[in-house]
Motif scaffolding. Sequence first.
Motif, short mmCIF file in Angstrom:
data_model
loop_
_atom_site.label_atom_id
_atom_site.label_comp_id
_atom_site.label_asym_id
_atom_site.label_seq_id
_atom_site.Cartn_x
_atom_site.Cartn_y
_atom_site.Cartn_z
N GLU A 1 -87.40 95.54 -72.93
CA GLU A 1 -87.19 96.87 -73.48
C GLU A 1 -85.83 96.90 -74.14
OE1 GLU A 1 -87.96 100.28 -71.16
OE2 GLU A 1 -89.95 99.60 -70.53
N ILE A 2 -85.76 97.49 -75.34
CA ILE A 2 -84.51 97.58 -76.08
C ILE A 2 -84.28 99.02 -76.50
CG2 ILE A 2 -84.61 95.21 -76.97
CD1 ILE A 2 -85.49 96.52 -79.67
N GLU A 3 -83.04 99.31 -76.90
CA GLU A 3 -82.68 100.61 -77.41
C GLU A 3 -82.22 100.41 -78.85
OE1 GLU A 3 -80.53 104.26 -75.25
OE2 GLU A 3 -79.29 102.49 -75.48
N TYR A 4 -82.64 101.30 -79.75
CA TYR A 4 -82.25 101.17 -81.15
C TYR A 4 -81.97 102.53 -81.77
CZ TYR A 4 -87.12 102.31 -82.42
OH TYR A 4 -88.34 102.92 -82.58
N LEU A 5 -81.18 102.50 -82.85
CA LEU A 5 -80.84 103.70 -83.60
C LEU A 5 -81.70 103.76 -84.84
CD1 LEU A 5 -76.94 103.44 -83.49
CD2 LEU A 5 -78.41 104.78 -81.99
N ARG B 1 -84.68 92.91 -87.49
CA ARG B 1 -83.85 91.71 -87.46
C ARG B 1 -83.19 91.61 -86.08
NH1 ARG B 1 -83.88 87.56 -90.60
NH2 ARG B 1 -83.88 88.83 -92.45
N ILE B 2 -83.14 90.39 -85.52
CA ILE B 2 -82.53 90.18 -84.21
C ILE B 2 -81.02 90.06 -84.38
CG2 ILE B 2 -82.38 88.66 -82.21
CD1 ILE B 2 -85.23 87.73 -82.85
N PRO B 3 -80.23 90.89 -83.66
CA PRO B 3 -78.77 90.74 -83.72
C PRO B 3 -78.35 89.39 -83.12
CG PRO B 3 -79.39 92.80 -82.65
CD PRO B 3 -80.63 92.02 -82.84
N GLU B 4 -77.20 88.87 -83.57
CA GLU B 4 -76.77 87.55 -83.13
C GLU B 4 -76.44 87.49 -81.65
OE1 GLU B 4 -73.75 85.88 -85.58
OE2 GLU B 4 -74.80 86.37 -87.42
N ASP B 5 -76.01 88.62 -81.04
CA ASP B 5 -75.63 88.60 -79.63
C ASP B 5 -76.80 88.93 -78.70
OD1 ASP B 5 -75.84 91.19 -80.52
OD2 ASP B 5 -74.19 91.94 -79.30
N GLY C 1 -85.34 105.74 -91.98
CA GLY C 1 -86.00 104.47 -92.17
C GLY C 1 -85.14 103.25 -91.86
N GLN C 2 -83.86 103.43 -91.62
CA GLN C 2 -82.99 102.32 -91.24
C GLN C 2 -82.95 102.22 -89.73
OE1 GLN C 2 -79.12 102.29 -93.26
NE2 GLN C 2 -79.89 103.94 -94.56
N ARG C 3 -82.99 101.00 -89.22
CA ARG C 3 -82.99 100.80 -87.77
C ARG C 3 -81.99 99.73 -87.39
NH1 ARG C 3 -88.24 101.34 -89.52
NH2 ARG C 3 -89.30 103.16 -88.71
N LYS C 4 -81.40 99.89 -86.20
CA LYS C 4 -80.45 98.89 -85.70
C LYS C 4 -80.55 98.84 -84.20
CE LYS C 4 -75.58 97.84 -85.29
NZ LYS C 4 -74.22 98.30 -85.49
N VAL C 5 -80.64 97.63 -83.65
CA VAL C 5 -80.69 97.44 -82.21
C VAL C 5 -79.30 97.69 -81.64
CG1 VAL C 5 -81.15 95.80 -80.35
CG2 VAL C 5 -82.55 95.78 -82.40
N VAL C 6 -79.23 98.45 -80.55
CA VAL C 6 -77.95 98.76 -79.92
C VAL C 6 -77.61 97.66 -78.92
CG1 VAL C 6 -76.67 100.43 -78.57
CG2 VAL C 6 -78.39 101.20 -80.18
N VAL D 1 -90.22 94.85 -76.99
CA VAL D 1 -90.41 93.69 -77.84
C VAL D 1 -91.83 93.17 -77.64
CG1 VAL D 1 -89.63 91.35 -78.36
CG2 VAL D 1 -87.97 93.11 -77.73
N VAL D 2 -92.58 93.07 -78.74
CA VAL D 2 -93.96 92.57 -78.68
C VAL D 2 -93.98 91.07 -78.90
CG1 VAL D 2 -96.25 92.74 -79.70
CG2 VAL D 2 -94.86 94.79 -79.46
N SER D 3 -93.27 90.62 -79.95
CA SER D 3 -93.21 89.19 -80.25
C SER D 3 -91.92 88.86 -80.97
CB SER D 3 -94.41 88.76 -81.09
OG SER D 3 -94.33 89.34 -82.38
N VAL D 4 -91.53 87.58 -80.88
CA VAL D 4 -90.32 87.09 -81.53
C VAL D 4 -90.70 85.90 -82.40
CG1 VAL D 4 -88.02 86.12 -81.16
CG2 VAL D 4 -88.90 87.82 -79.58
N SER D 5 -90.28 85.92 -83.68
CA SER D 5 -90.54 84.79 -84.55
C SER D 5 -89.34 84.57 -85.46
CB SER D 5 -91.81 85.01 -85.37
OG SER D 5 -91.65 86.13 -86.21
N GLY D 6 -88.62 83.47 -85.27
CA GLY D 6 -87.45 83.17 -86.07
C GLY D 6 -86.34 84.18 -85.83
N LYS D 7 -85.88 84.83 -86.91
CA LYS D 7 -84.80 85.81 -86.81
C LYS D 7 -85.31 87.24 -86.74
CE LYS D 7 -81.42 82.96 -89.18
NZ LYS D 7 -80.44 82.87 -90.26
N ASP D 8 -86.63 87.42 -86.70
CA ASP D 8 -87.23 88.76 -86.64
C ASP D 8 -87.97 88.95 -85.34
OD1 ASP D 8 -86.32 89.37 -89.19
OD2 ASP D 8 -88.13 88.63 -90.15
N MET D 9 -88.17 90.21 -84.98
CA MET D 9 -88.97 90.54 -83.80
C MET D 9 -89.81 91.76 -84.09
SD MET D 9 -86.13 92.10 -81.21
CE MET D 9 -84.88 93.24 -81.77
#
Length: 124
Positions: free
Chosen positions: A111-115, A99-103, A119-124, A77-85
């Motif tokens: 450090e995060i893991e994502y799928l 987009r930041i997941p609600e949980d 072109g579609q991405r989702k944080v695990v 994660v480089v930066s967080v602003s509102g509901k996006d990172m």
Amino acid sequence: MPKQQTEVRELQEGNYVMIDDVPSKITAYSTSKPGKHGSAKARVEGTGVFDGQKRNFTQPVDAKIWVPIVNRKQGQVVSVSGKDMQVMDLETYETITMRIPEDLDPESDDEIEYLEFEGQRKVV
């Protein structure tokens, strides 16, 4: 196009499969015995990886089906602003807005893991 073909009989729970042209994770897999006039059938239920919708299909076990190649990647994660990172991929150093997941409550340098799939991405 990151997908490959396989037979329905080779699918297992927890694997990915294309249901209605959407990559889905298999939540239930069951087969029926062959009858007098037909071959064995498989019923596959899955949940969309990126949209969370439940889908299912029934096909003969020897039918061919598409299996998506969903990549699991690491990011920082480089930066967080509102509901996006802003997330930097740790292999290619590419910066992505996600987009930041609600949980999840990310902070810079986490450090995060994502799928990722086409072109579609989702944080695990």
